[in-house]
Design a protein around this motif. Structure first.
Motif, mmCIF file in Angstrom:
data_model
loop_
_atom_site.group_PDB
_atom_site.id
_atom_site.type_symbol
_atom_site.label_atom_id
_atom_site.label_comp_id
_atom_site.label_asym_id
_atom_site.label_seq_id
_atom_site.Cartn_x
_atom_site.Cartn_y
_atom_site.Cartn_z
ATOM 1 N N ASP A 125 -9.619 -8.300 -3.836
ATOM 2 C CA ASP A 125 -8.277 -7.735 -3.669
ATOM 3 C C ASP A 125 -8.406 -6.431 -2.904
ATOM 4 O O ASP A 125 -8.311 -5.326 -3.468
ATOM 5 N N SER A 126 -8.608 -6.557 -1.601
ATOM 6 C CA SER A 126 -9.102 -5.472 -0.767
ATOM 7 C C SER A 126 -8.334 -4.166 -0.875
ATOM 8 O O SER A 126 -8.899 -3.124 -1.211
ATOM 9 N N LEU A 127 -7.045 -4.200 -0.586
ATOM 10 C CA LEU A 127 -6.310 -2.945 -0.489
ATOM 11 C C LEU A 127 -5.985 -2.316 -1.831
ATOM 12 O O LEU A 127 -5.520 -1.176 -1.874
ATOM 13 N N ILE A 128 -6.194 -3.031 -2.896
ATOM 14 C CA ILE A 128 -5.845 -2.474 -4.198
ATOM 15 C C ILE A 128 -6.834 -1.410 -4.627
ATOM 16 O O ILE A 128 -6.479 -0.419 -5.256
ATOM 17 N N GLY A 129 -8.110 -1.573 -4.257
ATOM 18 C CA GLY A 129 -9.143 -0.646 -4.697
ATOM 19 C C GLY A 129 -9.205 0.623 -3.871
ATOM 20 O O GLY A 129 -8.511 0.780 -2.865
ATOM 21 N N ASP A 130 -10.102 1.515 -4.268
ATOM 22 C CA ASP A 130 -10.257 2.781 -3.559
ATOM 23 C C ASP A 130 -10.820 2.568 -2.160
ATOM 24 O O ASP A 130 -10.465 3.289 -1.229
ATOM 25 N N ALA A 131 -11.725 1.587 -2.020
ATOM 26 C CA ALA A 131 -12.290 1.321 -0.694
ATOM 27 C C ALA A 131 -11.197 0.891 0.280
ATOM 28 O O ALA A 131 -11.214 1.263 1.456
ATOM 29 N N GLY A 132 -10.249 0.109 -0.212
ATOM 30 C CA GLY A 132 -9.162 -0.326 0.647
ATOM 31 C C GLY A 132 -8.332 0.838 1.155
ATOM 32 O O GLY A 132 -7.820 0.804 2.274
ATOM 33 N N LEU A 133 -8.180 1.859 0.346
ATOM 34 C CA LEU A 133 -7.418 3.033 0.766
ATOM 35 C C LEU A 133 -8.076 3.692 1.969
ATOM 36 O O LEU A 133 -7.400 4.089 2.927
ATOM 37 N N ALA A 134 -9.414 3.794 1.933
ATOM 38 C CA ALA A 134 -10.127 4.399 3.053
ATOM 39 C C ALA A 134 -10.029 3.535 4.300
ATOM 40 O O ALA A 134 -9.804 4.036 5.405
ATOM 41 N N HIS A 135 -10.190 2.229 4.150
ATOM 42 C CA HIS A 135 -10.096 1.343 5.306
ATOM 43 C C HIS A 135 -8.696 1.385 5.911
ATOM 44 O O HIS A 135 -8.546 1.313 7.128
ATOM 45 N N LEU A 136 -7.668 1.468 5.095
ATOM 46 C CA LEU A 136 -6.297 1.544 5.596
ATOM 47 C C LEU A 136 -6.084 2.799 6.423
ATOM 48 O O LEU A 136 -5.378 2.785 7.430
ATOM 49 N N CYS A 137 -6.713 3.893 6.033
ATOM 50 C CA CYS A 137 -6.472 5.190 6.679
ATOM 51 C C CYS A 137 -7.436 5.490 7.816
ATOM 52 O O CYS A 137 -7.159 6.380 8.633
ATOM 53 N N PHE A 138 -8.574 4.798 7.891
ATOM 54 C CA PHE A 138 -9.536 5.083 8.955
ATOM 55 C C PHE A 138 -9.644 3.972 9.995
ATOM 56 O O PHE A 138 -10.213 4.194 11.059
ATOM 57 N N ALA A 139 -9.117 2.786 9.684
ATOM 58 C CA ALA A 139 -9.176 1.705 10.660
ATOM 59 C C ALA A 139 -7.906 0.884 10.705
ATOM 60 O O ALA A 139 -7.680 0.168 11.667
ATOM 61 N N GLY A 140 -7.087 0.957 9.680
ATOM 62 C CA GLY A 140 -5.903 0.125 9.588
ATOM 63 C C GLY A 140 -4.646 0.795 10.074
ATOM 64 O O GLY A 140 -4.658 1.664 10.963
ATOM 65 N N LEU A 141 -3.528 0.441 9.451
ATOM 66 C CA LEU A 141 -2.213 0.851 9.922
ATOM 67 C C LEU A 141 -2.015 2.362 9.936
ATOM 68 O O LEU A 141 -1.224 2.878 10.724
ATOM 69 N N GLY A 142 -2.738 3.096 9.096
ATOM 70 C CA GLY A 142 -2.566 4.545 9.046
ATOM 71 C C GLY A 142 -3.646 5.328 9.743
ATOM 72 O O GLY A 142 -3.718 6.558 9.597
ATOM 73 N N ALA A 143 -4.484 4.659 10.545
ATOM 74 C CA ALA A 143 -5.622 5.350 11.157
ATOM 75 C C ALA A 143 -5.193 6.456 12.104
ATOM 76 O O ALA A 143 -5.887 7.473 12.243
ATOM 77 N N HIS A 144 -4.068 6.288 12.767
ATOM 78 C CA HIS A 144 -3.644 7.308 13.729
ATOM 79 C C HIS A 144 -3.124 8.568 13.046
ATOM 80 O O HIS A 144 -3.045 9.632 13.670
ATOM 81 N N VAL A 145 -2.788 8.463 11.764
ATOM 82 C CA VAL A 145 -2.243 9.616 11.043
ATOM 83 C C VAL A 145 -3.353 10.470 10.420
ATOM 84 O O VAL A 145 -3.207 11.681 10.259
ATOM 85 N N THR A 146 -4.462 9.853 10.070
ATOM 86 C CA THR A 146 -5.544 10.556 9.387
ATOM 87 C C THR A 146 -6.135 11.627 10.293
ATOM 88 O O THR A 146 -6.462 11.368 11.455
ATOM 89 N N ARG A 147 -6.293 12.817 9.737
ATOM 90 C CA ARG A 147 -6.811 13.927 10.524
ATOM 91 C C ARG A 147 -7.844 14.717 9.734
ATOM 92 O O ARG A 147 -7.892 14.657 8.511
ATOM 93 N N ARG A 148 -8.664 15.467 10.467
ATOM 94 C CA ARG A 148 -9.745 16.242 9.867
ATOM 95 C C ARG A 148 -9.201 17.501 9.220
ATOM 96 O O ARG A 148 -8.278 18.130 9.735
ATOM 97 N N THR A 149 -9.729 17.858 8.062
ATOM 98 C CA THR A 149 -9.419 19.124 7.394
ATOM 99 C C THR A 149 -10.731 19.866 7.155
ATOM 100 O O THR A 149 -11.808 19.363 7.461
ATOM 101 N N ALA A 150 -10.631 21.028 6.572
ATOM 102 C CA ALA A 150 -11.841 21.820 6.315
ATOM 103 C C ALA A 150 -12.771 21.134 5.325
ATOM 104 O O ALA A 150 -13.999 21.269 5.409
ATOM 105 N N ASP A 151 -12.217 20.373 4.386
ATOM 106 C CA ASP A 151 -13.033 19.745 3.341
ATOM 107 C C ASP A 151 -13.235 18.249 3.540
ATOM 108 O O ASP A 151 -13.948 17.619 2.754
ATOM 109 N N GLY A 152 -12.596 17.673 4.522
ATOM 110 C CA GLY A 152 -12.708 16.232 4.695
ATOM 111 C C GLY A 152 -11.604 15.711 5.587
ATOM 112 O O GLY A 152 -11.483 16.113 6.747
ATOM 113 N N TYR A 153 -10.744 14.840 5.042
ATOM 114 C CA TYR A 153 -9.684 14.219 5.827
ATOM 115 C C TYR A 153 -8.428 14.075 4.963
ATOM 116 O O TYR A 153 -8.515 14.092 3.725
#
Length: 895
Positions: free
Chosen positions: A489-517
């Motif tokens: 159940d890919s997107l339900i877990g924590d790993a799915g959250l990262a994949h959604l934000c770094f390669a999926g539909l939200g990848a263009h929104v994710t940006r770098r911060t001082a501590d991470g993203y």
């Protein structure tokens, strides 16, 4: 990124007065003069009737017409005593046509806006039903001439001859009006057609008035005298309106006639309601007096029927049909809506009526039978519209010569879009069917906004099986297969959250911060929602290794971390906010209705069909106008499919689009290669520092190898570089240097139109600026559109994300899931793909061989980019990005 308060004072930036504003007026920029591009976007004044108080006039005019219809029905039911009464009956029938046509012309009924091809280009037939207004006036004029004949002439033969002449005159004038509409459309202004109708109507009414007055002088009769007074008043009103005046002041209550009488009898406080008295006077009192006076004339003359054309038998049948046809039509439509449509669109899963194990295990627990009728109808229509064919490059034809500027329509207040598309066939029946269907499904009385809370079955595998049935052959190719890349159940877990934000539909929104993203969608929090739903808005933060750290949950107004009781719900709220924000703001409002719409409008308004840049942009603007026009009733308007799908109330939907339009206009910078919409398209800081010393040609590969989190930016940069090389070489063929660019007056006009919408566009000071801006537009309408439109992977399972968030629920209910799936499936309609031979759209000039060779080189470069993306995704990449694979892209936002 916060929304303006809805009750902000007028002086506040982006106040309510500016909502829904795309702001077409040009904002001067350094080196550029001001240009009133908005002039072509304003609705033509000729499309409106000349009445300063349109609302009050509409109530009075329409109400009068309805009452006239009722009186006509009563007269036809109880009999017609003579020819004078029959003439008045014809007048009441004409009055109904006059009112209906006026209603269309004043845009109260936005129906029938068609386009026909003429010798001079595209001619708009604005609300062709408005033709009924002028035809009704011709029939009304005939009724007065007929009345004159039967009142004046005692000799039946003379009465028949004069009425026959009047009938021929009526048909002749009607033929002229029909011919004028068919040939010229609204090239002839509305007020000129209205004046022509009055040239016939006023003398006919005056002639009848003289005959009635002479009859009263000889035979007396209070009702006959009253009829003379009413006729004189309304003829005067028609003449006054043609001169830009009115005998009735709807606002101030001053003037003469009905309003003056109301003021005298009821006092000045009754003046604002003068239209009600006009409805009574014009709609009931005057027709009643006409009928009573005509009956008196018939009794005095005592000669019965058969003395004028058309005959009583013919008119009786015509009136009976006229009055019974609307009732029969209404009954037929009611039967279709209540019985035929529910039976036709009741089974959207294909399980069959009642379901059952025989059709599949999931059919035994199919819950979609409880969906509201609106959802079933739209979902079924979407499947019916897909014929499974794949349009090829031959569908994209060379530009046509069109009237400039293109006709435009206001989609919502402040958003004006072109409405004629040279890539679309001018099929009248299809256009009418689309408009009729749009008006039908947007009627809140027939299809109210219902948020039915239907639960999913608990049977193992039933949810995915049912969603698969619902998707069918329309399931689009997935840019990111979360199930394959993560498993389970890919997107339900924590790993799915990262994949959604770094390669999926939200990848263009994710940006770098001082501590991470971080991926921030809290800009949705101020939007108001309907009762029973949570507000949108959430922000996910990740550490340097892209592991989820926390989620700010806007509705709960707290930060939630892994292990907290609300963590699962906070993740669902974030995924749903991401889905809603990207779909409404980045996909629909920004990419479709602002970026692509501006590009196609500016190119077709300002670049002739033979201009080289018009040819360059042709594949990238294919069907943009047609799909954006369809997006208005389908996705933008209140009670549209999007409004049903999301939880926003009407105010929230309006505010959301207002924010999205304004934000895109203020932040879009197509010349900046490090931007994707308003977001940075750049490598993480660690990669940038390590790769700074490498050769420019190797920096992308270095960044991708040095930091696996740079996959989205690396692929995007490679694709944009390929587009820039193509655009740069094409521009170089036709513009030798900066001076050639600066001397092109037509290009300057096109550029001014772009700057009008996007003030960040630089001045047209060099060839380099031209290339960078055009590259940015092409990048966004191809790769950008494909990325922000790839929502299917996130909605194919109701546990992944939804467009509505219910308190305490970690998945979408059945109706919410089916509605958002319907929107995602529209992107599965096949359109011409970017990889293909479009060289036939180029100019057949001395550069023909060079442009054809250039297109071939561009295609080879795109295949190389695609192969590199595929190779990297087969390697050790943690996030396997396919957003910038040219094999996945269409040529434009054509769907």
């Amino acid at each position: 990124q916060t929304l303006p308060p809805r009750d902000a004072p007028p002086a506040a930036p982006r106040a309510r007065a500016a909502q829904w504003q795309v702001e077409a007026a040009v904002r001067p920029s350094p080196g550029q003069g001001s240009c009133d591009y908005s002039a072509s976007d304003r609705p033509s004044e000729d499309l409106e009737l000349r009445n300063e108080h349109d609302d009050e006039a509409m109530y009075a005019y329409y109400g009068a017409g309805l009452v006239n219809i009722v009186l006509g029905v009563l007269v036809s039911l109880f009999g017609i005593p003579g020819e004078a009464s029959l003439s008045v009956g014809i007048f009441t029938a004409a009055e109904a046509l006059i009112v209906l046509g006026w209603f269309c012309l004043s845009q109260r009924l936005a129906f029938g806006a068609l386009y026909v091809k003429g010798d001079a280009g595209i001619i708009r037939v604005q609300s062709w039903l408005g033709l009924l207004h002028y035809l009704g006036q011709a029939i009304a004029a005939f009724s007065w001439l007929r009345l004159h004949a039967v009142v004046t002439h005692a000799d039946d033969a003379r009465a028949r001859a004069e009425s026959a002449s009047a009938l021929r005159l009526c048909f002749g004038v009607m033929a002229i009006f029909v011919g004028a509409f068919a040939v010229f459309g609204t090239v002839i202004p509305t007020h000129m057609l209205q004046a022509a109708a009055c040239v016939l109507f006023v003398p006919a009414a005056a002639k009848s008035w003289i005959a009635i007055a002479m009859f009263w002088w000889r035979h007396g009769g209070v009702l006959v005298l009253a009829a003379c007074a009413f006729i004189a008043f309304w003829v005067g009103q028609v003449i006054a309106e043609q001169r830009g005046m009115s005998l009735i002041d709807y606002e101030a209550g001053s003037g003469i006639g009905v309003t003056l009488l109301a003021r005298g009898l009821l006092g000045a406080e009754a003046a604002p309601h003068a239209w009600k008295y006009e409805v009574f006077a014009r709609g009931f009192l005057a027709p009643s007096v006409y009928f009573a006076a005509a009956a008196h004339i018939d009794r005095v003359q005592g000669r019965g029927l058969g003395r004028a054309y058309p005959s009583e038998l013919f008119m009786r049948r015509a009136l009976r049909f006229k009055h019974s046809a609307p009732v029969l039509l209404a009954l037929a439509l009611a039967a279709i809506h209540s019985f035929a449509i529910p039976r036709s669109f009741g089974d959207i899963t294909g399980c069959g009526e009642g379901g059952g194990e025989a059709a599949g295990p999931e059919c035994a627990v199919d819950p979609t039978g409880g969906l509201d009728q609106y959802t079933k109808v739209y979902f079924s229509i979407i499947h019916l519209l897909d014929d499974g064919s794949q349009p090829g490059p031959s569908f994209v034809q060379a530009p046509n010569r069109t009237v400039q500027p293109l006709p435009k329509e206001q989609v919502v207040p402040g958003l004006v879009l072109p409405s004629y598309d040279e890539d679309e066939g001018l099929v009248t029946s299809r256009a009418l069917a689309n408009q009729a269907f749009s008006g039908y499904v947007k009627d809140g009385r027939l299809y109210p906004l219902e948020d039915l809370d239907l639960p999913w079955p608990e049977k193992d595998g039933a949810i995915k099986a049912l969603m698969g049935r619902l998707s069918g052959s329309l399931a689009p190719a997935e840019l990111y297969d979360y199930d394959a890349n993560i498993g389970g159940d890919s997107l339900i877990g924590d790993a799915g959250l990262a994949h959604l934000c770094f390669a999926g539909l939200g990848a263009h929104v994710t940006r770098r911060t001082a501590d991470g993203y971080e991926a921030d969608f809290t800009y949705l929090a101020p939007l108001t929602v309907r009762p029973g739903f949570e507000r949108y808005g959430a922000k996910a933060t990740f550490d340097a290794a892209a592991r989820p750290v926390s989620i700010w949950w806007s509705h709960g107004e707290k930060e939630v971390r892994p292990g907290d009781a609300a963590w699962t719900h906070a993740k669902f709220a974030f995924r749903s906010s991401l889905l809603t924000g990207v779909t409404l703001k980045d996909h629909l409002a920004a990419t479709h209705l602002t970026i692509a719409a501006t590009l196609v409008s500016a190119s077709r308004d300002h670049l002739p069909a033979t201009h080289p840049l018009r040819r360059l942009l042709k594949p990238f603007t294919y069907r943009t106008i047609a799909v954006n026009r369809a997006a208005g009733p389908l996705l933008v308007h209140e009670l549209s499919l999007l409004h049903h799908t999301v939880a926003l109330d009407a105010a929230g939907l309006e505010a959301g689009f207002a924010f999205a339009f304004n934000r895109t206009r203020d932040t879009f910078d197509p010349a900046n290669p490090a931007r994707f919409l308003e977001y940075p398209l750049e490598y993480p800081l660690s990669s940038a520092a390590e790769c700074a010393a490498t050769p420019p040609s190797s920096q992308a590969a270095c960044a991708d190898e040095a930091d696996e989190l740079a996959a989205f930016a690396a692929d995007g940069t490679r694709y944009r570089a390929a587009v820039r090389e193509y655009v740069g070489r094409y521009v170089g063929i036709y513009y030798a240097d900066d001076a050639a660019v600066g001397s092109d007056v037509v290009l300057a006009s096109f550029w001014a139109a772009l700057v009008a919408h996007f003030p960040r566009i630089p001045p047209l000071s060099s060839r380099e600026a031209l290339v960078e801006v055009l590259t940015g537009f092409v990048f966004h309408v191809t790769a950008g559109h494909r990325h922000v439109g790839a929502a299917y992977s996130a909605v194919k399972d109701p546990r992944y994300a939804g467009a509505k968030i219910r308190p305490g629920r970690d998945m979408s209910d059945v109706q919410a899931a089916v509605q958002v799936l319907a929107i995602a499936l529209v992107t599965g309609f096949k359109q011409p793909m970017l990889l293909g031979d479009y060289s036939h759209v180029f100019l057949r000039d001395g550069h023909r061989n060079a442009t054809r060779a250039l297109w071939s080189d561009f295609q080879a470069k795109l295949l190389q980019v695609s192969a590199e993306v595929d190779e990297r995704n087969r390697g050790p990449r943690r996030f396997k990005v396919r957003a910038f694979d040219p094999r996945e892209m269409a040529t434009s936002v054509s769907i």
